[in-house]
Design an enzyme around this catalytic site. Structure first.
Site, PDB file in Angstrom:
ATOM      1  N   THR A 136       1.188  -0.888  -0.045  1.00  0.00           N
ATOM      2  CA  THR A 136       0.309  -0.402   0.342  1.00  0.00           C
ATOM      3  C   THR A 136       0.498   0.700  -0.182  1.00  0.00           C
ATOM      4  OG1 THR A 136      -1.555  -1.513   1.141  1.00  0.00           O
ATOM      5  CG2 THR A 136      -1.867   1.639   1.187  1.00  0.00           C
ATOM      6  N   GLY A 139      -1.063   7.074  -1.794  1.00  0.00           N
ATOM      7  CA  GLY A 139      -2.215   7.504  -2.860  1.00  0.00           C
ATOM      8  C   GLY A 139      -2.603   6.438  -3.077  1.00  0.00           C
ATOM      9  N   ALA A 187      -0.525  -3.433 -13.703  1.00  0.00           N
ATOM     10  CA  ALA A 187      -0.101  -4.702 -13.625  1.00  0.00           C
ATOM     11  C   ALA A 187       1.432  -4.867 -14.074  1.00  0.00           C
ATOM     12  CB  ALA A 187      -1.166  -5.044 -13.895  1.00  0.00           C
ATOM     13  N   GLU A 251      -3.497 -14.284   2.653  1.00  0.00           N
ATOM     14  CA  GLU A 251      -3.760 -13.154   4.017  1.00  0.00           C
ATOM     15  C   GLU A 251      -5.037 -12.956   4.267  1.00  0.00           C
ATOM     16  OE1 GLU A 251      -2.379  -9.327   2.376  1.00  0.00           O
ATOM     17  OE2 GLU A 251      -2.721  -8.443   4.059  1.00  0.00           O
ATOM     18  N   ARG A 252      -6.319 -13.298   2.496  1.00  0.00           N
ATOM     19  CA  ARG A 252      -7.615 -13.042   3.067  1.00  0.00           C
ATOM     20  C   ARG A 252      -8.381 -14.382   3.844  1.00  0.00           C
ATOM     21  NH1 ARG A 252      -7.857 -10.700  -3.130  1.00  0.00           N
ATOM     22  NH2 ARG A 252      -7.144  -8.494  -2.274  1.00  0.00           N
ATOM     23  N   GLY A 348     -24.138  -2.527  27.496  1.00  0.00           N
ATOM     24  CA  GLY A 348     -24.099  -1.764  27.667  1.00  0.00           C
ATOM     25  C   GLY A 348     -23.290  -1.045  28.547  1.00  0.00           C
ATOM     26  N   GLY A 349     -23.068   0.239  29.125  1.00  0.00           N
ATOM     27  CA  GLY A 349     -22.225   1.405  29.392  1.00  0.00           C
ATOM     28  C   GLY A 349     -20.925   0.627  29.575  1.00  0.00           C
TER      29      GLY A 349
HETATM   30  C1  LIG Z   1      -4.213  -1.220  10.772  1.00  0.00           C
HETATM   31  C2  LIG Z   1      -3.914  -1.738   9.089  1.00  0.00           C
HETATM   32  C3  LIG Z   1      -2.776  -2.359   8.853  1.00  0.00           C
HETATM   33  C4  LIG Z   1      -2.616  -2.638   7.502  1.00  0.00           C
HETATM   34  N1  LIG Z   1      -1.529  -3.294   6.784  1.00  0.00           N
HETATM   35  C5  LIG Z   1      -0.395  -3.564   5.300  1.00  0.00           C
HETATM   36  C6  LIG Z   1       0.421  -4.144   5.660  1.00  0.00           C
HETATM   37  O1  LIG Z   1       0.869  -4.722   5.810  1.00  0.00           O
HETATM   38  N2  LIG Z   1       1.354  -4.331   4.532  1.00  0.00           N
HETATM   39  C7  LIG Z   1       0.083  -3.464   3.331  1.00  0.00           C
HETATM   40  O2  LIG Z   1       0.137  -3.543   1.364  1.00  0.00           O
HETATM   41  N3  LIG Z   1      -0.303  -2.696   3.441  1.00  0.00           N
HETATM   42  C8  LIG Z   1      -1.299  -2.878   4.875  1.00  0.00           C
HETATM   43  N4  LIG Z   1      -3.231  -2.004   5.696  1.00  0.00           N
HETATM   44  C9  LIG Z   1      -3.440  -0.804   3.690  1.00  0.00           C
HETATM   45  C10 LIG Z   1      -4.440  -1.957   3.658  1.00  0.00           C
HETATM   46  O3  LIG Z   1      -4.110  -3.251   2.951  1.00  0.00           O
HETATM   47  C11 LIG Z   1      -4.949  -0.870   2.699  1.00  0.00           C
HETATM   48  O4  LIG Z   1      -5.863  -0.022   3.092  1.00  0.00           O
HETATM   49  C12 LIG Z   1      -6.168  -1.266   1.875  1.00  0.00           C
HETATM   50  O5  LIG Z   1      -6.132  -2.122   0.514  1.00  0.00           O
HETATM   51  C13 LIG Z   1      -7.571  -0.338   1.593  1.00  0.00           C
HETATM   52  O6  LIG Z   1      -6.732   0.773   0.449  1.00  0.00           O
HETATM   53  P1  LIG Z   1      -6.331   2.292   0.765  1.00  0.00           P
HETATM   54  O7  LIG Z   1      -6.744   2.874   2.842  1.00  0.00           O
HETATM   55  O8  LIG Z   1      -5.560   2.814   0.221  1.00  0.00           O
HETATM   56  O9  LIG Z   1      -8.367   2.424   0.670  1.00  0.00           O
HETATM   57  P2  LIG Z   1      -8.223   2.788  -1.377  1.00  0.00           P
HETATM   58  O10 LIG Z   1      -8.021   1.623  -1.974  1.00  0.00           O
HETATM   59  O11 LIG Z   1      -8.402   4.267  -1.230  1.00  0.00           O
HETATM   60  O12 LIG Z   1      -9.721   2.986  -1.212  1.00  0.00           O
HETATM   61  C14 LIG Z   1     -11.104   4.236  -0.374  1.00  0.00           C
HETATM   62  C15 LIG Z   1     -11.826   3.553  -0.522  1.00  0.00           C
HETATM   63  O13 LIG Z   1     -12.644   4.006  -1.543  1.00  0.00           O
HETATM   64  C16 LIG Z   1     -13.147   1.954  -2.649  1.00  0.00           C
HETATM   65  N5  LIG Z   1     -12.649   1.572  -3.425  1.00  0.00           N
HETATM   66  C17 LIG Z   1     -11.700   2.496  -3.440  1.00  0.00           C
HETATM   67  N6  LIG Z   1     -11.143   1.275  -5.847  1.00  0.00           N
HETATM   68  C18 LIG Z   1     -12.994   0.759  -5.909  1.00  0.00           C
HETATM   69  C19 LIG Z   1     -13.597  -0.056  -6.463  1.00  0.00           C
HETATM   70  N7  LIG Z   1     -12.698   0.294  -8.093  1.00  0.00           N
HETATM   71  N8  LIG Z   1     -15.305   0.004  -6.838  1.00  0.00           N
HETATM   72  C20 LIG Z   1     -15.490   0.102  -5.264  1.00  0.00           C
HETATM   73  N9  LIG Z   1     -14.676   0.688  -4.232  1.00  0.00           N
HETATM   74  C21 LIG Z   1     -13.268   1.140  -4.583  1.00  0.00           C
HETATM   75  C22 LIG Z   1     -12.379   1.369  -1.112  1.00  0.00           C
HETATM   76  O14 LIG Z   1     -13.409   0.087  -1.064  1.00  0.00           O
HETATM   77  C23 LIG Z   1     -12.486   2.158   0.027  1.00  0.00           C
HETATM   78  O15 LIG Z   1     -13.704   1.937   1.385  1.00  0.00           O
HETATM   79  C24 LIG Z   1      -2.955  -2.197   6.182  1.00  0.00           C
HETATM   80  C25 LIG Z   1      -4.099  -0.975   6.560  1.00  0.00           C
HETATM   81  C26 LIG Z   1      -4.480  -1.261   7.653  1.00  0.00           C
HETATM   82  C27 LIG Z   1      -5.577   0.049   8.705  1.00  0.00           C
END
Ligand SMILES: Cc1cc2nc3c(=O)[nH]c(=O)nc-3n(C[C@H](O)[C@H](O)[C@H](O)COP(=O)(O)OP(=O)(O)OC[C@H]3O[C@@H](n4cnc5c(N)ncnc54)[C@H](O)[C@@H]3O)c2cc1C
Length: 387
Positions: A136, A139, A187, A251-252, A348-349
């Site tokens: 991630t 951006g 990609a 991961e999923r 509750g609380g």
């Molecule tokens: C605590 C935490 C730990 C994490 N650990 C890791 C890690 O170890 N390594 C790593 O690489 N990443 C990690 N992540 C990142 C995580 O995988 C991303 O936050 C996630 O993939 C979403 O990306 P984004 O936050 O940039 O949201 P964005 O991609 O900006 O998305 C914002 C919103 O738009 C929606 N959206 C985007 N595209 C579409 C589409 N085509 N159709 C419909 N809706 C869409 C998304 O569902 C979301 O609701 C972590 C995140 C958190 C919060």
């Protein structure tokens, strides 16, 4: 409602005696090394680094990994048993932090050279080094194919520039499995590199402050002309996107298991509380509305867990389960969203007060439908298989 595993023959579809032995030894570790300290670590916002070493020493980190790399191989249910028992500590942050190797190492094991495995897998499985996965970027995370961190070839090195964010174990990681752009847009231009954190030009932010997962360190990582040897390329150049997608499946699954365990613990807490909390002169479990709420919670958890296990078994059998694992993750997260909300309601609380497990489960749960691919991205994947 307890979540017991038996060695009886009729219950050996997924977990047999060997799995239960592993489960018991992970439970022992969690009871001794994590549970007594977990509340303090949560408030401190981190667990001690030595926990990795302790987990490595008892073989916990190596469960499901090749023997020649220091692991103990076995089917996917050995790992599931271990993840479930770690979640029993009630802190998603501990589970995510200790478990970051499970998303960082598989691409190296699947596509790496012998030298990479020796150098970047063995020390992590024994708990000496910490590994993280960095996909991630600030951006965007969902649009993996659009990532912008570049790695340009210069002699025997890549010169890496850009940044990553939200990286679990990012502050403490000794190495990251990092997605970079080595080719053109999209990609087809993405590769995976192992980058060591002591490389000049590599720097890390302060720990990011989060709603939940307090004990896991989450970081932004910056690359400024960071020279990474060509030999750290995992697999073939510009083929990294496929390695990333392959990795998402596991991961999923891990996140679905975490969501199911979150729900399981929340239901157990709610049952115990409903039995002992009194209102209007009787335990609140005496109110049908509370009992029925708990019945719905318990039913959904059972259904979600069984479906996750089924998908896991198919993944283990080598079947393509991209659609099904996306469904399992979404379903498990929708259940844990509802169940943690309802568990807090039943408390509750007190459910809103720090120190009560359901309060932490409620907070920790929120990220499960965001990390590893959001609910919306899972639906996009599922829809591509349907239409
Ligand atoms: C605590 C935490 C730990 C994490 N650990 C890791 C890690 O170890 N390594 C790593 O690489 N990443 C990690 N992540 C990142 C995580 O995988 C991303 O936050 C996630 O993939 C979403 O990306 P984004 O936050 O940039 O949201 P964005 O991609 O900006 O998305 C914002 C919103 O738009 C929606 N959206 C985007 N595209 C579409 C589409 N085509 N159709 C419909 N809706 C869409 C998304 O569902 C979301 O609701 C972590 C995140 C958190 C919060």
């Amino acid at each position: 409602m307890t979540f017991e595993f038996s060695d009886k023959a009729d219950y050996q579809e997924y977990f047999g005696p060997a799995h239960n032995m592993v489960r018991r030894s992970v439970k022992e570790f969690v009871d001794k090394e994590i549970i007594p300290h977990v509340d303090e670590w949560e408030e401190m916002g981190e667990f001690p680094r030595e926990l990795y070493k302790k987990a490595g020493d008892v073989g916990l980190l190596g469960i499901g990994y090749p023997e020649e790399l220091g692991g103990t191989p076995g089917d996917i249910f050995f790992q599931i048993a271990a993840w479930e028992e770690i979640m029993r500590c009630g802190s998603g942050g501990v589970a995510a932090g200790v478990g970051s190797l499970n998303i960082a190492l598989p691409p190296i094991i699947r596509h790496g050279t012998e030298e990479q495995k020796e150098r970047y897998v063995k020390p992590v499985l024994c708990g000496e080094k910490i590994a993280a996965l960095a996909i991630t970027e600030p951006g965007g995370g969902s649009d993996v194919a659009g990532l912008q961190t570049t790695a340009e070839r210069d002699g025997d090195d890549y010169v890496v520039n850009g940044s990553k964010t939200f990286i679990t174990s990012g502050c403490r990681a000794d190495q990251i499995t990092c997605a970079v752009r080595t080719g053109g847009p999209g990609a087809q231009g993405i590769s995976l590199l192992v980058i060591e954190s002591n490389t000049p030009g590599y720097s890390v932010s302060e720990k990011l402050k989060k709603t939940g997962w307090w004990t896991s360190d989450t970081a932004q990582i910056f690359f400024n002309n960071c020279r990474v040897p060509f030999r750290n390329l995992i697999g073939e150049e510009n083929q990294g996107f496929y390695g990333i997608m392959e990795n998402f499946q596991a991961e999923r699954l891990q996140l679905a298991v975490m969501a199911n365990m979150t729900s399981q613990i929340a239901v157990e807490e709610a049952i115990n509380y409903a039995r002992r909390r009194e209102a209007f002169g009787k335990p609140i479990s005496g109110f049908q509305v509370i009992r029925h709420k708990i019945v719905d919670m318990a039913t959904q958890v059972e259904v979600s867990r069984e479906f996750t296990y089924r998908v896991a078994a198919k993944i283990d059998a080598g079947l393509n389960q991209i659609k099904e694992i996306s469904m399992a993750k979404n379903f498990a997260c929708s259940v844990s969203d509802k169940v943690t909300y309802d568990a807090v309601q039943i408390f509750g609380g007190y459910g809103f007060m720090r120190g009560y497990p359901v309060e932490r489960l409620f907070r920790d749960n929120r990220v499960l439908s965001i990390g590893g691919g959001t609910t919306e991205i899972m639906k996009e994947i599922i829809s591509k298989h349907i239409f």
